[in-house]
Design a protein around this motif. Structure first.
Motif, PDB file in Angstrom:
ATOM      1  N   MET A   1       0.849  -1.206   0.000  1.00 23.88           N
ATOM      2  CA  MET A   1       0.000   0.000   0.000  1.00 23.88           C
ATOM      3  C   MET A   1       0.879   1.249   0.000  1.00 23.88           C
ATOM      4  N   PHE A   4      -0.533   8.095   0.350  1.00 21.44           N
ATOM      5  CA  PHE A   4      -1.432   8.779  -0.571  1.00 21.44           C
ATOM      6  C   PHE A   4      -1.266  10.281  -0.531  1.00 21.44           C
ATOM      7  N   LEU A  12      10.483   7.996   9.071  1.00 22.43           N
ATOM      8  CA  LEU A  12       9.852   7.640  10.332  1.00 22.43           C
ATOM      9  C   LEU A  12      10.627   6.507  10.996  1.00 22.43           C
ATOM     10  N   GLU A  52       4.286  -1.140   6.280  1.00 19.91           N
ATOM     11  CA  GLU A  52       3.225  -1.866   6.982  1.00 19.91           C
ATOM     12  C   GLU A  52       3.607  -2.265   8.408  1.00 19.91           C
ATOM     13  N   ARG A  54       4.329  -1.970  12.322  1.00 16.89           N
ATOM     14  CA  ARG A  54       3.844  -1.120  13.405  1.00 16.89           C
ATOM     15  C   ARG A  54       4.998  -0.768  14.335  1.00 16.89           C
ATOM     16  N   PHE A  55       4.846   0.326  15.066  1.00 21.87           N
ATOM     17  CA  PHE A  55       5.918   0.797  15.960  1.00 21.87           C
ATOM     18  C   PHE A  55       6.440  -0.346  16.821  1.00 21.87           C
ATOM     19  N   GLN A  76       5.089   3.087  24.707  1.00 23.97           N
ATOM     20  CA  GLN A  76       5.367   4.281  23.908  1.00 23.97           C
ATOM     21  C   GLN A  76       5.581   5.485  24.798  1.00 23.97           C
ATOM     22  N   SER A  79       6.709  11.341  20.785  1.00 27.07           N
ATOM     23  CA  SER A  79       7.197  11.442  19.406  1.00 27.07           C
ATOM     24  C   SER A  79       7.962  12.741  19.232  1.00 27.07           C
TER      25      SER A  79
ATOM     26  N   SER B  79       0.844   8.449  19.656  1.00 27.46           N
ATOM     27  CA  SER B  79       0.925   8.279  18.207  1.00 27.46           C
ATOM     28  C   SER B  79       0.277   6.966  17.800  1.00 27.46           C
ATOM     29  N   PHE B  80      -0.525   7.040  16.758  1.00 26.54           N
ATOM     30  CA  PHE B  80      -1.331   5.891  16.345  1.00 26.54           C
ATOM     31  C   PHE B  80      -0.832   5.342  15.024  1.00 26.54           C
ATOM     32  N   ASP B  81      -0.707   4.019  14.966  1.00 27.98           N
ATOM     33  CA  ASP B  81      -0.029   3.425  13.818  1.00 27.98           C
ATOM     34  C   ASP B  81      -0.722   2.201  13.238  1.00 27.98           C
ATOM     35  N   GLU B  82      -1.974   1.959  13.584  1.00 27.05           N
ATOM     36  CA  GLU B  82      -2.646   0.808  12.985  1.00 27.05           C
ATOM     37  C   GLU B  82      -2.590   0.945  11.460  1.00 27.05           C
ATOM     38  N   GLU B  84      -4.452  -0.139   9.234  1.00 25.73           N
ATOM     39  CA  GLU B  84      -5.750   0.018   8.581  1.00 25.73           C
ATOM     40  C   GLU B  84      -6.521   1.238   9.065  1.00 25.73           C
ATOM     41  N   ARG B  90      -1.413   3.721   4.269  1.00 23.98           N
ATOM     42  CA  ARG B  90      -0.723   3.821   5.543  1.00 23.98           C
ATOM     43  C   ARG B  90      -0.587   5.275   5.968  1.00 23.98           C
ATOM     44  N   ALA B  91      -1.061   5.547   7.184  1.00 28.59           N
ATOM     45  CA  ALA B  91      -0.959   6.904   7.719  1.00 28.59           C
ATOM     46  C   ALA B  91      -0.748   6.833   9.219  1.00 28.59           C
ATOM     47  N   ILE B  92       0.262   7.532   9.656  1.00 30.90           N
ATOM     48  CA  ILE B  92       0.537   7.646  11.083  1.00 30.90           C
ATOM     49  C   ILE B  92      -0.127   8.921  11.577  1.00 30.90           C
TER      50      ILE B  92
END
Lengths: 225, 225
Positions: A1, A4, A12, A52, A54-55, A76, A79, B79-82, B84, B90-92
């Motif tokens: 993916m 966008f 990152l 894809e 995750r942290f 966590q 950031s 900070s959120f990293d799922e 989906e 993909r967007a953090i």
DNA sequence: TTACCTTTGCGTCAGAATAACACAAAGTTT
DNA sequence: AAACTTTGTGTTATTCTGACGCAAAGGTAA
């Protein structure tokens, strides 16, 4: 993916503040960089996020491949986004801190041996990037957290004595705590259980062995500094 | 300055949980999306990072351009990293929460009026993306924070009465607090000062007006729930 | 073996902090 | 004007906390 968003996004990475406790000293794990920037400088272990990933997975990957560690407690932290924090270009770092028992991991083995070392938190070398700031925030968080939640047990063996736990707290909080009042607060919280057993083959005295009560989730205590 | 890492990096955005308090209700500011994904769904305000922009600046930009707000108290949350969390890819998201006094900002004016609204935290609509999870963590953080640090004042007028502050705490913590014990704890902390003045022209009773003591940085208090 | 020291577990006690609640003064309503 | 509500300020009983005593048991040294 694919991403966008219209413009080129910053790099990152995750950076890890790995705390270890042994011989009554709190230590941090550092890596000696072999490349520019900050060649030959000590830095926190870290890695760029892979697609894809995750942290938390990135953290595990670093702990596993670079340090040979599994099943590590981590959380966590914060950031970091200073534009100049990485001289190579814009890079965001999501910092985590981890608590490990150095006795359970074998840093000294492997071809990384010379690149990785534990440093007493009072004798840190000059760190690359903004890693000193990250370390400070992690230490602050650890100090704050152990006063109300039993994360300290992650740094000890599964079975530990009361004097060991007491020394751990005094070391991390950098203060003296009355032995008897400390015991009372910890035991009242019911977060740890006296197994009734003693450590065997010890040259020293034989205090009782305690263990963490994993079932308990909601009790609280408060160690004042 | 261009990103230097080898692969395409995830998109990076900030999402804002903006809390406001008025008429004895705690509310969150939501935006009604006009485009896919989640068209016509309510979401937290947010924006993608622009080149060289820092998180905090992105937050300010959102608050200013979309909501007409200046000088807002805000704090980084998590900070959120799922992978989906955003169906576009993909967007953090780096989440911040903000505290504003709705009386000081004019959301209702402007062409955004129909897209922006305050929602009582007990009557939230279904949110797009993972914004419900972000909101929950923000609420948790706010609740925890006001029990030991005077962030609550950010939600009130510069001058406020003791009953107003008391009601704010009861509302946010969703509990009852003894009025007299609450006053004692707050006043003992020296975080607020009794100005001795009374609000003028009030139809109701005339309790004393208090203000936040900005000079004080280190005292502490503890409101127990 | 014995005398002495150190460590551990448990307990006591005085002072501080807290929760529960009383009351009078002043504003509001009827 | 009488009754009610709200606010500011106590008071008190209980709990919590910090400081410290003491005995039992392990270790050390003669």
């Amino acid at each position: 993916m694919k991403p966008f968003h219209s413009y080129q996004n910053p790099s990152l990475a995750v950076d890890l503040v790995v705390f270890g406790y042994s011989k009554q000293q709190l230590a941090v794990l550092l890596l000696n960089r072999k490349e520019e920037p900050f060649k030959d400088r000590w830095v926190l272990p870290g890695a760029f996020l892979q697609m894809e990933e995750r942290f938390r997975d990135t953290c595990s990957r670093v702990l596993k491949t670079k340090l040979g560690m599994d099943d590590v407690y981590m959380e966590q932290l914060y950031s970091f986004d200073e534009p100049e924090r990485d001289p190579r270009g814009r890079a965001i770092a999501v910092a985590y801190y981890a608590l490990v028992n150095p006795a359970r991991v074998a840093i000294s083995a492997g071809n990384m041996a010379n690149d990785v070392a534990w440093f007493n938190i009072r004798e840190l070398p000059k760190l690359g990037f903004d890693h000193h700031a990250i370390f400070e925030i992690a230490l602050q968080r650890l100090r704050s957290k152990i006063t109300y939640f039993p994360v300290g047990f992650e740094l000890l063996d599964e079975l530990f004595t009361m004097p060991e736990l007491h020394e751990l707290y005094e070391c991390i909080l950098d203060t003296t705590i009355d032995r008897r009042n400390f015991r009372r607060k910890i035991m009242d919280s019911e977060y740890i259980i006296n197994t009734g057993n003693k450590r065997e083959g010890a040259q020293n005295r034989h205090p009782d062995l305690y263990k963490f009560n994993k079932k308990l989730k909601k009790n609280s205590f408060q160690i004042n500094v």
